[in-house]
Design a protein around this motif. Structure first.
Motif, PDB file in Angstrom:
ATOM      1  N   GLU A   1       0.818  -1.210   0.000  1.00 23.84           N
ATOM      2  CA  GLU A   1       0.000   0.000   0.000  1.00 23.84           C
ATOM      3  C   GLU A   1       0.855   1.266   0.000  1.00 23.84           C
ATOM      4  O   GLU A   1       0.538   2.244  -0.670  1.00 23.84           O
ATOM      5  CB  GLU A   1      -0.965   0.001   1.182  1.00 23.84           C
ATOM      6  N   ILE A   2       1.962   1.268   0.717  1.00 23.96           N
ATOM      7  CA  ILE A   2       2.832   2.440   0.730  1.00 23.96           C
ATOM      8  C   ILE A   2       3.556   2.578  -0.608  1.00 23.96           C
ATOM      9  O   ILE A   2       3.745   3.684  -1.114  1.00 23.96           O
ATOM     10  CB  ILE A   2       3.828   2.371   1.908  1.00 23.96           C
ATOM     11  N   SER A   3       3.951   1.474  -1.213  1.00 20.94           N
ATOM     12  CA  SER A   3       4.556   1.549  -2.548  1.00 20.94           C
ATOM     13  C   SER A   3       3.579   2.159  -3.542  1.00 20.94           C
ATOM     14  O   SER A   3       3.954   3.007  -4.364  1.00 20.94           O
ATOM     15  CB  SER A   3       4.960   0.158  -3.027  1.00 20.94           C
ATOM     16  N   LYS A   4       2.318   1.741  -3.462  1.00 19.01           N
ATOM     17  CA  LYS A   4       1.301   2.285  -4.363  1.00 19.01           C
ATOM     18  C   LYS A   4       1.077   3.769  -4.079  1.00 19.01           C
ATOM     19  O   LYS A   4       0.960   4.571  -5.008  1.00 19.01           O
ATOM     20  CB  LYS A   4      -0.015   1.514  -4.190  1.00 19.01           C
ATOM     21  N   ALA A   5       1.061   4.168  -2.805  1.00 24.33           N
ATOM     22  CA  ALA A   5       0.874   5.576  -2.453  1.00 24.33           C
ATOM     23  C   ALA A   5       2.046   6.425  -2.934  1.00 24.33           C
ATOM     24  O   ALA A   5       1.857   7.544  -3.411  1.00 24.33           O
ATOM     25  CB  ALA A   5       0.701   5.730  -0.945  1.00 24.33           C
ATOM     26  N   ARG A   6       3.261   5.914  -2.829  1.00 18.06           N
ATOM     27  CA  ARG A   6       4.428   6.666  -3.312  1.00 18.06           C
ATOM     28  C   ARG A   6       4.399   6.815  -4.826  1.00 18.06           C
ATOM     29  O   ARG A   6       4.763   7.845  -5.365  1.00 18.06           O
ATOM     30  CB  ARG A   6       5.711   5.978  -2.879  1.00 18.06           C
TER      31      ARG A   6
END
Length: 96
Positions: A47-52
């Motif tokens: 999820e953080i990879s997608k947000a970045r």
């Protein structure tokens, strides 16, 4: 005499089987807990990879993936990521 020896051998074997069963059960429960924690870390990472990649700076939402996760994150000056699933809470903080 033979009857007492047989009874004692049966008691020793029964004790060993029960002790082994309890140890195996505890090991399986601990393994399941670690698998759930690992899955929670994996969801946080994805999820953080997608947000970045989409350049989002903060957010909070619910995500259903195998279980129900509550994801909160902030990617600005105070970087933190947290995930909650049932009774397990994981938070990762980074202070620049």
């Amino acid at each position: 005499m033979v009857f007492l020896e047989s009874l004692l051998a049966f008691a020793v074997i029964s004790f060993a089987v029960i002790y082994f069963y309890q140890g195996s059960l505890q090991f399986l429960m601990m393994s399941e807990q670690q698998q759930r924690e690992l899955q929670q870390y994996r969801v946080l990472y994805e999820e953080i990879s997608k947000a970045r990649n989409t350049q989002q700076k903060s957010g909070a939402y619910s995500l259903t993936r195998g279980g129900k996760y509550q994801i909160n994150y902030q990617l600005e000056t105070l970087f933190y990521v947290e995930s909650t699933e049932e009774n397990q809470h994981i938070r990762i903080e980074h202070f620049p």
